[in-house]
Design a protein around this motif. Structure first.
Motif, PDB file in Angstrom:
ATOM      1  N   PRO A   1     -20.551 -14.449 -10.861  1.00  0.00           N
ATOM      2  CA  PRO A   1     -19.083 -14.416 -10.875  1.00  0.00           C
ATOM      3  C   PRO A   1     -18.526 -14.985  -9.570  1.00  0.00           C
ATOM      4  O   PRO A   1     -19.069 -14.730  -8.492  1.00  0.00           O
ATOM      5  CB  PRO A   1     -18.757 -12.921 -10.989  1.00  0.00           C
ATOM      6  CG  PRO A   1     -20.018 -12.271 -11.463  1.00  0.00           C
ATOM      7  CD  PRO A   1     -21.127 -13.106 -10.894  1.00  0.00           C
TER       8      PRO A   1
ATOM      9  N   SER B   1     -17.817 -11.622 -19.491  1.00  0.00           N
ATOM     10  CA  SER B   1     -18.160 -10.306 -18.935  1.00  0.00           C
ATOM     11  C   SER B   1     -17.090  -9.248 -19.141  1.00  0.00           C
ATOM     12  O   SER B   1     -17.390  -8.060 -19.132  1.00  0.00           O
ATOM     13  CB  SER B   1     -18.432 -10.436 -17.424  1.00  0.00           C
ATOM     14  OG  SER B   1     -19.471 -11.352 -17.166  1.00  0.00           O
ATOM     15  N   VAL B   2     -15.841  -9.676 -19.293  1.00  0.00           N
ATOM     16  CA  VAL B   2     -14.740  -8.716 -19.438  1.00  0.00           C
ATOM     17  C   VAL B   2     -13.862  -9.143 -20.614  1.00  0.00           C
ATOM     18  O   VAL B   2     -13.899 -10.294 -21.055  1.00  0.00           O
ATOM     19  CB  VAL B   2     -13.870  -8.640 -18.167  1.00  0.00           C
ATOM     20  CG1 VAL B   2     -14.692  -8.155 -16.984  1.00  0.00           C
ATOM     21  CG2 VAL B   2     -13.238  -9.994 -17.850  1.00  0.00           C
TER      22      VAL B   2
ATOM     23  N   ILE C   1     -15.608 -15.583 -16.455  1.00  0.00           N
ATOM     24  CA  ILE C   1     -15.502 -14.124 -16.470  1.00  0.00           C
ATOM     25  C   ILE C   1     -15.214 -13.620 -17.875  1.00  0.00           C
ATOM     26  O   ILE C   1     -15.460 -12.451 -18.178  1.00  0.00           O
ATOM     27  CB  ILE C   1     -14.401 -13.626 -15.507  1.00  0.00           C
ATOM     28  CG1 ILE C   1     -13.035 -14.226 -15.896  1.00  0.00           C
ATOM     29  CG2 ILE C   1     -14.760 -13.908 -14.067  1.00  0.00           C
ATOM     30  CD1 ILE C   1     -11.870 -13.538 -15.230  1.00  0.00           C
TER      31      ILE C   1
ATOM     32  N   ILE D   1     -13.599  -8.987 -11.713  1.00  0.00           N
ATOM     33  CA  ILE D   1     -14.432  -8.125 -12.546  1.00  0.00           C
ATOM     34  C   ILE D   1     -14.554  -6.712 -11.970  1.00  0.00           C
ATOM     35  O   ILE D   1     -14.410  -5.724 -12.687  1.00  0.00           O
ATOM     36  CB  ILE D   1     -15.835  -8.744 -12.746  1.00  0.00           C
ATOM     37  CG1 ILE D   1     -15.730 -10.033 -13.573  1.00  0.00           C
ATOM     38  CG2 ILE D   1     -16.778  -7.757 -13.419  1.00  0.00           C
ATOM     39  CD1 ILE D   1     -17.046 -10.764 -13.738  1.00  0.00           C
TER      40      ILE D   1
END
Length: 257
Positions: A247, A145-146, A142, A253
């Motif tokens: 994910p 993505s974040v 993750i 997320i």
């Protein structure tokens, strides 16, 4: 469903944690599992566990950051089993730090294992897979993505994994090769226990609960859950899936607001 009967599978970092769970589950589904790992004790222990189940496995000591060693290990796998059907790029290391306090040495170390290690395995395995097709599953995070605090080098490396996944999926479509990646949130592995013992002595349980609650679902994932998603993506039931990042994060997320 989800049979991997006689599929020759390479699992990097298969001696512990997520890699171990993948190796054992894939073996249960009929795969011939080849563990590539630096940890001889852990790797051989997983092989012994698989063989006790009545399935076939082999250990190959391998530093994924060294291309010559990777090529030798992959050649040994091909010589022994005649083919390579599945590649699980799981091996990786973590690092804590921001951009201004991450040393060049630490940055290079993370890139060597997490990025170059995946490249080395792809570089060695893809020419073999081009002969009869195959499936590749990479372990991202993750963090790709974040924004995660104090994870600069690690996040950078996992972002690269997603990019490599998309590139391989695109470039080898006509060769019958599928490539996807998985992005877990926190997963309870021996690494987590070691991290807590080292950084929070005497407060391990307290910090474990705190970290668990950062997932909206209220707990960390377990390695077997990650392995189950990998099994699906590497099975014939997922034959229409390539070029995706999945994910598996307890809602981190989308629900962590």
């Amino acid at each position: 469903m989800f049979s991997l009967k006689d599929r020759v599978t390479i699992v990097t970092g298969g001696g512990s944690g997520i890699g171990r769970a993948v190796a054992i589950l894939f073996a249960k589904q009929g795969a011939l599992v080849c563990i590539l790992d630096m940890d001889e004790k852990g790797g051989n222990a997983v092989v012994a566990e698989i063989e006790e189940m009545g399935n076939q496995a082999a250990f190959f000591k391998c530093n994924v950051a060294n291309q010559a060693i990777v090529k030798m290990a992959v050649r040994d796998v091909q010589d022994r089993f005649g083919k390579i059907d599945i590649l699980i790029n799981n091996a990786g290391i973590a690092h804590i730090g921001k951009a201004d306090n991450t040393s060049e040495e630490d940055f290079d170390r993370v890139m060597a294992v997490n990025v170059k290690g995946v490249y080395n395995c792809l570089h060695a395995v893809l020419p073999i897979m081009k002969e009869a097709g195959g499936v590749i599953c990479n372990l991202a995070s993750i963090a790709s993505s974040v924004g995660l605090s104090d994870r600069f080098a690690y996040s950078t490396s996992k972002g690269a994994i997603v990019g490599m996944t998309l590139s391989v999926a695109k470039d080898y479509l006509t060769d019958g090769i599928r490539c996807n990646c998985i992005s877990p949130a926190r997963v309870h592995t021996p690494f987590v226990d070691g991290f807590l013992a080292k950084n929070y002595p005497g407060k391990e349980q307290e910090m474990f609960e705190k970290l668990s609650k950062t997932q909206p679902i209220g707990r960390m994932g377990n390695p077997e859950e990650i392995a189950a998603l990998m099994l699906y993506l590497c099975s014939d039931e997922a034959s229409f899936i390539t070029g995706n990042d999945y994910p598996i994060d307890g809602g981190f997320i989308t629900l962590n607001t």
